[in-house]
Structures are given as C-alpha cells and as structure tokens.
Design a protein around this motif. Structure first.
Motif, short mmCIF file in Angstrom:
data_model
loop_
_atom_site.label_atom_id
_atom_site.label_comp_id
_atom_site.label_asym_id
_atom_site.label_seq_id
_atom_site.Cartn_x
_atom_site.Cartn_y
_atom_site.Cartn_z
N PRO A 4 0.55 -1.42 -0.05
CA PRO A 4 -0.31 0.04 -0.15
C PRO A 4 0.96 0.91 -0.15
O PRO A 4 2.20 0.88 0.80
N VAL A 5 0.62 1.96 -0.72
CA VAL A 5 0.94 3.44 -0.87
C VAL A 5 0.48 4.58 0.03
O VAL A 5 -0.53 4.45 0.23
N ILE A 6 1.24 4.63 1.06
CA ILE A 6 0.68 6.28 1.93
C ILE A 6 1.59 7.76 1.65
O ILE A 6 2.85 8.03 1.72
N PRO A 7 0.36 8.52 1.19
CA PRO A 7 0.84 9.04 0.17
C PRO A 7 1.57 10.63 1.26
O PRO A 7 2.28 11.57 0.26
N GLU A 8 1.65 10.60 2.06
CA GLU A 8 1.70 11.57 3.21
C GLU A 8 3.17 11.64 2.87
O GLU A 8 3.49 12.42 3.48
N ASN A 9 3.68 9.89 3.37
CA ASN A 9 4.94 9.89 3.03
C ASN A 9 5.71 10.26 1.83
O ASN A 9 6.94 9.62 1.89
N CYS A 10 4.92 10.47 0.41
CA CYS A 10 5.50 10.45 -0.80
C CYS A 10 6.36 11.72 -0.71
O CYS A 10 5.68 12.80 -0.40
N THR A 11 6.99 11.96 -1.84
CA THR A 11 7.28 12.80 -2.50
C THR A 11 6.41 13.42 -3.35
O THR A 11 5.27 13.18 -3.95
N ALA A 12 7.36 14.54 -3.23
CA ALA A 12 5.42 15.37 -4.45
C ALA A 12 5.27 15.12 -5.80
O ALA A 12 5.24 14.81 -6.69
N ASP A 13 6.73 14.42 -6.04
CA ASP A 13 6.63 13.68 -7.57
C ASP A 13 6.54 11.79 -8.16
O ASP A 13 5.61 12.01 -8.79
N GLU A 14 6.14 11.57 -6.59
CA GLU A 14 5.64 10.70 -6.09
C GLU A 14 4.07 10.55 -5.81
O GLU A 14 3.10 9.99 -6.23
N LYS A 15 3.92 11.90 -4.75
CA LYS A 15 2.44 12.25 -5.08
C LYS A 15 1.83 12.17 -6.26
O LYS A 15 0.41 11.78 -6.76
N HIS A 16 2.64 12.74 -7.07
CA HIS A 16 1.82 14.20 -8.45
C HIS A 16 1.50 12.48 -9.10
O HIS A 16 0.72 12.93 -10.12
N ALA A 17 2.69 11.03 -9.42
CA ALA A 17 2.96 10.16 -9.92
C ALA A 17 1.59 9.37 -10.03
O ALA A 17 0.36 8.48 -10.97
N LEU A 18 1.59 9.12 -8.50
CA LEU A 18 0.06 8.45 -8.21
C LEU A 18 -1.26 8.95 -8.15
O LEU A 18 -1.75 8.90 -8.74
N ILE A 19 -1.54 10.48 -8.01
CA ILE A 19 -2.54 11.07 -8.54
C ILE A 19 -2.79 10.52 -10.17
O ILE A 19 -4.29 10.65 -10.57
N GLN A 20 -2.08 10.86 -10.91
CA GLN A 20 -2.16 10.26 -12.58
C GLN A 20 -2.57 8.93 -12.36
O GLN A 20 -3.64 8.94 -13.49
N GLN A 21 -1.92 8.63 -11.92
CA GLN A 21 -2.30 6.69 -11.95
C GLN A 21 -3.82 6.66 -11.57
O GLN A 21 -4.43 5.97 -12.36
N ILE A 22 -4.03 7.21 -11.06
CA ILE A 22 -5.43 7.05 -10.03
C ILE A 22 -6.70 7.87 -11.26
O ILE A 22 -7.87 7.22 -11.67
#
Length: 896
Positions: free
Chosen positions: A425-443
């Motif tokens: 599982p991914v915990i967005p709070e612990n992600c970098t800005a780039d990782e969070k942006h990539a996750l949003i695009q995947q969703i």
C-alpha cells in the motif's frame, strides 16, 4: 452515497501523528558520587509503563488501572523482574532458532529469510470482549459466503446494482471458469481470516478479509507453543482459552469433506514449495495436523481422481487444502505457465471426486474494493445489518469517492482495488511531491484499480523492548472455521505489534514483531479439552514406505550426499589444521603436501598450492585454512555444503524429526552465523570443526536409530554411500597413489580423516603401514568407511527399492553398481600396494579412478529411474559431474 456513510467514521478512524519515542528509564540509577548504599530496584509493573496519549490501551483502562485479564501477566512480570524478562526473551529467541521458524522479509531488492520474531510478553483480551468480536466475525463469514455464492452463481448483487459490475468484469482475479463450480459441504469458504484492529474508542474494526488461503495460522500456533514452554505455569493458571479444540474441529471438518466418506481419508496440503513465503508455515501445519505436504509436481489426475505420485504407485487424495493462488491451481484451464498446481484439478472438482479448501475462486471476496459494499450486500442477501464496521474504504471507480480520495490523499492509504498483497500500500503523506503527482495521475487514468482507506488509530499494548516496556501499536489476524452446521472462531489471533502503525498495513508475515494473543476467561478452561468427540473408527495396520513422493526421495537423497560431503571435508580440514597447530615444523611433516593436495582436490584450497614452485608465493596455510571454514564465496566450500544440506532438510522438514532439523539449525547458527569481525585462526577453526562433526554424528545416530526403514531412509542412505565412496576415492587418489619416503605420518593422517584410526590400532597397534591402511579403506567389507562397504550397501539398497514387477533384467543403476562392486570384490591388497617403476601404485590408481568415473554415472542412473521426472537436470553444488541439483521454485506472487 458510500462517501456520505463513510465520512461519519473519520473522527474515529483518522490517526493522529505518531508521538516521539522518548527513552524513559524505568528506574533511576544512584549517582556514582552518592556514598549511600544503592537502593533496591523497584519491581517492574505493567501499570507504570509509559502510556500513549489518546490511544486505546489493551493493558490499562482510561483511568490508568490494570485490566482484570492482565492480572496474571502483571504478577508474573513483577516476580521475574528485568533480568527474568531478559532471560525469557533469550529463551524465546533460542526456541525459535531451534525450531527453524522463519519468514520472508521484503528488503526492496528481493526477499530475505529471517527468524520469526515473537515478543516476550503476550497480549491479553477478556473473553467477554472477545465474544463481541467473535459474534461479528461469525456474521461476517456468513456474509462473505453468501456474496461469494452469489458472484459465482446467480449474480443477484450485480443485477440489482448493489455491486458495480466493474468490480467483477474489471477484476483480473475473476475468471469465468470459477462460475458454478461444485461446493463441498454446502460451503465455499471453510477457513477465513480477518485482519482487525481497535480504534481509539475501543471498538473493533475490520481492516481486511482473507478468503483465499489466509496465512498466519501456523505462526499463531508456534507462538502459543513457544510461550507455553517459556511460561509453563502462567499459561496453565491464567485461564487462557486453548487452541487445540479449534484445530481438532478443523481436522474433523476437513475429514468430513471427503467425497467417498471413508474413515481415514488422505488430506493433502498443497504448498507453493521452497522459496515461497509459506514454506515454514505449511510444513509446520502439515506436521502438526498429520497431513501430507505436497507440491504440484507430486500430484497427478487420472480420470476425475487426484492422486499422489509415489515410488509405490498412485495414492488417491480426497481433500486438498490449497495454499496456492486460485489461478495457479490448474495450468490446463487457468494459468498455463503455472508449475504450482496440477493439470486437471478443476475436472476433479467438477466430477465431485475432490474437496478443495477454500474453493477455487474464493479470492474474489478478499478484494479491498468489496469492503464499502458489504453492508448493502448483507442486507440484500441475509436481511441483516453488518455488525462489525469496516475501515472506511473509498473505491475510486465511483466519481464522488474518487474525488474524495484525491482531496484527502494525506489522510489515506492507497491500495490496489482487487488484490491484497501483490503490491505494498502507498501512504501518500510519506511520498515525495513527484511520487504523489505520479500516484494522482495513475488514479485518474485507471480509477477502477484503486481504493483509498482511512488510516486507523490502532490500540497499543506493552512490549518488552530494550529492557523496558513500551506502548506499541497492535493489529490482529483472526481465523474462522465454517463447518457443516456451525461457525467456529479461533479463541486467539496472530498479533502483530510495531512502534509505527503504518507498518501494520503490510502482510502479517512481512516482519513485524508478533505476540501470542491470550483470550482470558473468568473461569478455569480445563473442561474444553473434553468437547471433541473421541473417534473410534478402525485403522488398518500396515508397514508404510511405498507412499514416498519422488520429490521427497530426491531431497532425502541430496540431504544424504551433502551431509556426507560436510563430514568428509570437515574431517580432512581438522586433520590438516591439527598438524598446523602442532609443535613440529611443516618441513618435518612429509604428509602435509599430500593433505594440501587432497584439500585442493575437494575445493578447499586453490590448486596453485599443489603446483611445485608456486606454493611459496601463496598465503600461509595457517591463515588460509581457518578462513576457508567460513568461506561462503566458493561453491565447493564447506559453508556451501552446509547451506545445501540445510536447504534439503528444510524441504523435507515435515518428514524428518524436529531433533534432526534442530541439528542443522545448530550447524548453520554455529558456522554461517559466526561473527565476521572475529579474525579466524587455527584454534577457533578446530573448535568449530569439532562441533560440526559432533552435530553430524548426532544426525547419523538419529537416522540410524530413529528413522524407520522405509524408502525415505534408503534414499537418504544411498546419498551418503555414494558421496562417501566418492570422497574416499578422491582422498586416496591425492594421498596414496604416489608414495612418499616415510608413509607413517601419511597413513595416520588418512586414517584420522576417515575416522578409521581406532579400528586400525585395535588390529595392528601402533605399527602403521600402507598395505593394511589400503585394505581397511578399500577392500575391507566390515569397515563402514571402506569403498567395498559402500558398494555392498548400495547394491542392497537398490535391491530393496521398488521395481516394475514385469521387468526381469537389471536396471541401469543396478548394472553400474555391480560393475563397481566386482573390482572391489576381486581386488588383491598386495597388488594394490605395489609401486611400479614410475613410482606409482598403478593398480590402486586405476581402481580409484574407476570409482570416481562410475559414481557420477550411478548417481545419474538412480536419478533417472526414480527422481529425474521431478525436476530439470542440474548439478551438485560446485562438483565436477553433471547430476541433479536442488529444484529452484519461483516464489508465489500473492501473500495472504
């Protein structure tokens, strides 16, 4: 909408930031300058450990008082004190090492095997409190059974739009072949697991459903057994609900599933095999429950019946408890690349000739995306309100829920919608800005594939860590058995604890510290042992052995070879090191050059040590040989043989005794676990080799006195005899075929390395000569270390193995054994000892070279007759001949 119902839960389930872990000492030491006597250390008290603010505490009430169910544990803690708890902690670690309890850790660069981790102090839950949870789990099991029956049957939930169709049609784990498969005893779910946790208000929440093949049951049992040994009086007097009755009911239920209803049906546990995260647990459960542990290559389908392939023929299997992924069960109708299942398994299921636990297709109901729809499903299918709340879950396939997830990413955990453990599982709070942006695009690109879940505030429990109690977060995996007419909840759970509650969202076998979970009753629980009915069915007496699977025979064969290889190398190293440690100068020991040659021949030294003129440029033997004892880089080194022996013992640990397995654990801990920062020297190396040889002799004694004379014993002994013949021939070729001026020391060294010195002296006293030495190690049929003894024993073992009754000629293995045996029968010791004009014992050399040439061929012939169909052709680690090696199996991709 779902989001409206779930948002009401946020105040309870949203977690607060993790408080800093301050090292608060339990007692304060007296200042060194204080001349007054040191006051006695106050007794440890669970009521005084540092609590965690705004979290439900399993041990203490909100007012700070100790909960009644913890009283016995608290009294034990106070009586033991700090030193006593440290001692119990060490005992637990030792027992786990001895039992070989391991788990797979995901390091980010692959998996690594480590010892299982068990906390010193258990967690206690009052029976009344547990009863409320058990009631909710019972209902949830019935709900999931109804949902699964509907999705694989009439699909009313889809027709009436209770479930979005995308949850099924977009789910890669749903296959049409699962539809309308027959059920066993009216159920598809027999054993179900639930991950649960307590929020801040003390209420139970379900965080995940495990309906395929929930893992953790074996570890739970191991935790209870280890704690029972470390705290024997406490576990008996604390009114702890026992686990045995649950396993007894489970065993009876599985037996009742047999389609042909005989008194003692064969129940097999299908495991993915070595390399799987289930490796230890499956072997543990099979041994405890008395089930046959099988892999896919052990099985065959004939007609509509599933059979176990054995050396003696095919044996029918009535019930299959599968721990293999649904899509890997049958390569014919499911995943054609799978080697974990068996071709035709679904045909057996459709024909009603096999019961499968849990039913193939049950993986569907453990998808996280199903969680928010369970309340409506329970209402439609059972007319009931769901008792236990689930962690707030938002499926991103719905527009409103998707927007909520994107707006509240830092408050959520993002998971795969359809699988529980394929990815972390991914915990967005612990992600970098780039990782969070990539996750949003995947969703946004594939919303159906994701869910967002609220981050629960897990309750805390005291954990003995670094000589003090600390409040760690806790999560439980519970287990429920659905029988023909009832639902049984196991009175306990696999408890996992961690100072970081985010880690508890991973699989329960991924490395968090575990706790034994006690359900404490207000009354004594001895009467529970009488709840199970006594089985009076008659068992037909027989002498077993022919039911040995070929895969097991293969591992026993290689276990025998590697054990003998370890002993031969260790004895030769010890003999050589003992001379290095002696008072004589090496120039005064003419046998040293031949011992060095023998060590080079078996891969313990570089060949340059044998080449005249180069040996002086090489490092000194007194530094190289001790290091070789711990060398892990060379494929023919002693350590490699030890690890290979342990690997084969692990593969058949359901077939060998616990004492035998503990021997290999001790060997590995002693040598492979030696601290690398300790400089090896001759003395330390000799000490380790002495312990190793003692352990190996203990294993030999166990196999000689405790292993029944079945085909398993024969294959183990065959491996030993072949390897001993090979190693002895290698040693004699390097030492005795070219005589030296003074062979007294040489004869003594060889006799010592082959454990024949005492036999020689009992016959010939102290007069050491080549002829009796050669006789004792080559042609003496009474010496268990001689070549002739090995070939005589091999001949008898092959004769006792099963043979096609229609065959009248000798097999290739039998012919080779006789070709080897005959020269040893007619060999003349005087001729073998003769030295020709070239300064060689040519007849001895010719005989030894024949043995070395034919032994690999004989091993191949045995494998070709009994073992070759179980794995691709491979090789003995680091050896010169091409034979069989260990089967390398890919790990299962899903962990549940």
């Amino acid at each position: 909408m779902i989001v409206d119902r779930l948002r009401d839960h946020r105040a309870t389930v949203l977690s607060s930031p993790l408080p800093s872990q301050k090292n608060v000492p339990i007692t304060t030491a007296t200042a060194a300058s204080d001349p007054s006597p040191t006051p006695p250390t106050p007794p440890l008290s669970l009521a005084d450990y540092a609590a965690k603010a705004n979290r439900f505490d399993e041990c203490r009430s909100a007012q700070g008082s100790l909960r009644t169910c913890w009283k016995s544990i608290a009294d034990e803690v106070a009586s033991l004190g700090q030193s006593g708890l440290n001692d119990r902690e060490s005992q637990i670690e030792q027992l786990i090492r001895e039992n070989g309890s391991t788990f797979q850790v995901d390091t980010g660069e692959g998996t690594q095997t480590r010892p299982w981790q068990l906390a010193t102090v258990p967690i206690a839950i009052a029976e009344q409190d547990w009863g409320r949870l058990a009631s909710g789990l019972t209902q949830r099991t019935r709900v999931l059974e109804a949902v699964l029956a509907d999705l694989l049957g009439p699909q009313r939930l889809l027709r009436e739009r209770v479930l979005p169709p995308e949850l099924v049609w977009d789910n890669p784990r749903f296959l049409r072949v699962y539809h309308n498969l027959p059920v066993s005893a009216g159920h598809r779910l027999h054993l179900t697991g639930f991950d649960v946790a307590r929020a801040n208000d003390g209420g139970w929440w379900v965080t995940g459903d495990r309906t395929r093949a929930p893992s953790g049951l074996g570890y739970l049992l191991e935790n209870r057994i280890v704690h029972g040994r470390v705290f024997p009086h406490l576990s008996r007097t604390a009114n702890v609900r026992r686990l045995a009755s649950f396993f007894g009911v489970m065993r009876s239920h599985f037996r009742s599933l047999a389609p042909h209803q005989n008194n003692n049906p064969r129940v097999a546990l299908l495991t993915p095999g070595q390399g799987s995260y289930r490796d230890f647990e499956d072997a543990y459960l099979a041994r405890y429950l008395g089930y046959t542990l099988v892999q896919g290559r052990d099985l065959a389908v004939r007609g509509e019946r599933l059979h176990l392939k054995t050396l003696g023929g095919l044996l029918p299997i009535e019930v299959l408890w599968r721990h293999v992924s649904d899509r890997k069960c049958d390569p014919l109708e499911l995943d054609p690349q799978s080697s974990e299942g068996v071709t035709g398994l679904l045909r057996c299921k459709r024909g009603g000739q096999l019961a499968v636990v849990n039913s193939i297709g049950s993986v569907i109901t453990e998808m996280p995306a199903l969680i928010p729809f369970l309340p409506a499903a329970a209402k439609l299918l059972l007319g009931e309100n769901l008792q236990l709340p689930s962690v707030a879950t938002y499926w991103c396939g719905a527009a409103k829920e998707r927007q909520y997830v994107l707006d509240h990413l830092d408050e959520l955990v993002v998971r795969d919608a359809f699988a529980v453990n394929d990815t972390r599982p991914v915990i967005p709070e612990n992600c970098t800005a780039d990782e969070k942006h990539a996750l949003i695009q995947q969703i946004k690109a594939e919303p159906n594939r994701f869910v967002g879940q609220q981050r629960l505030s897990h309750s805390v429990t005291p954990v003995w860590h670094q000589e003090r109690f600390e409040p760690w977060h806790v999560s439980l995996r519970t287990f429920v058995l659905q029988t023909n007419n009832s639902v049984e909840v196991l009175p306990g759970a696999l408890a996992r604890v961690s100072p970081n509650e985010d880690l508890l969202s991973n699989s329960p076998v991924q490395g968090q510290l575990s706790q034994d979970c006690w359900i404490v009753s207000e009354k004594p629980v001895d009467h529970e042992t009488t709840l199970l009915k006594t089985d009076h069915s008659t068992i037909v007496l027989r002498r077993s052995g022919a039911e040995l699977p070929s895969r097991v025979a293969e591992h026993l064969f290689w276990l025998g070879r590697y054990v003998e290889r370890c002993e031969s190398i260790a004895r030769l190293l010890r003999t050589t090191l003992a001379r290095l440690a002696g008072e004589d100068d090496l120039s005064e020991l003419p046998e040293m050059s031949r011992l060095v040659a023998a060590l080079a021949a078996v891969g313990q030294l570089e060949p340059d040590y044998v080449i005249e003129g180069l040996d002086g440029a090489m490092p000194q033997l007194d530094s190289v040989l001790p290091s070789s004892v711990l060398d892990t880089s060379h494929p023919r080194a002693l350590q490699s043989a030890i690890l290979s022996a342990l690997s084969n013992a692990t593969a058949v640990r359901d077939r060998i005794s616990l004492d035998a397995y503990r021997i290999f654990q001790s060997v590995h801990a002693d040598l492979a676990g030696t601290k690398r920062n300790v400089t090896p020297n001759v003395s330390r190396a000799l000490e380790r080799l002495n312990r190793l040889i003692t352990h190996l002799l203990a294993f030999s004694g166990l196999t000689a006195e405790s292993l029944t004379r079945t085909h398993g014993w024969r294959f183990l002994l065959l491996g030993r005899r072949l390897e001993r013949a090979d190693q002895t021939a290698e040693l004699l070729l390097a030492t005795m075929t070219r005589p030296i001026a003074d062979e007294v020391g040489m004869c003594e060294a060889i006799l010592d390395a082959t454990d024949s010195l005492m036999t020689y002296r009992s016959r010939y006293l102290s007069l050491l000569r080549p002829a009796p030495t050669i006789d004792l190690l080559v042609t003496d049929e009474t010496n268990p270390r001689s070549l002739r003894f090995q070939l005589n024993d091999i001949q008898q073992l092959l004769y006792d193995l099963p043979t096609d009754p229609g065959r009248v000629a000798l097999g290739a293995d039998e012919r080779l054994a006789r070709e080897l045996q005959h020269p040893l029968l007619i060999a003349d010791v005087a001729t073998l000892t003769e030295v020709n004009s070239s300064g060689k014992r040519a007849q001895l050399q010719q005989l030894l070279e024949l043995v070395q040439e034919k032994i690999p061929l004989l091993a191949n012939a045995i494998a070709g007759r009994y073992l070759i169909h179980t794995a691709p052709e491979q090789t003995l680690t680091g050896d010169r001949e091409q034979t069989l090696d260990e089967p390398l199996l890919p790990p299962d991709e899903s962990q549940g």
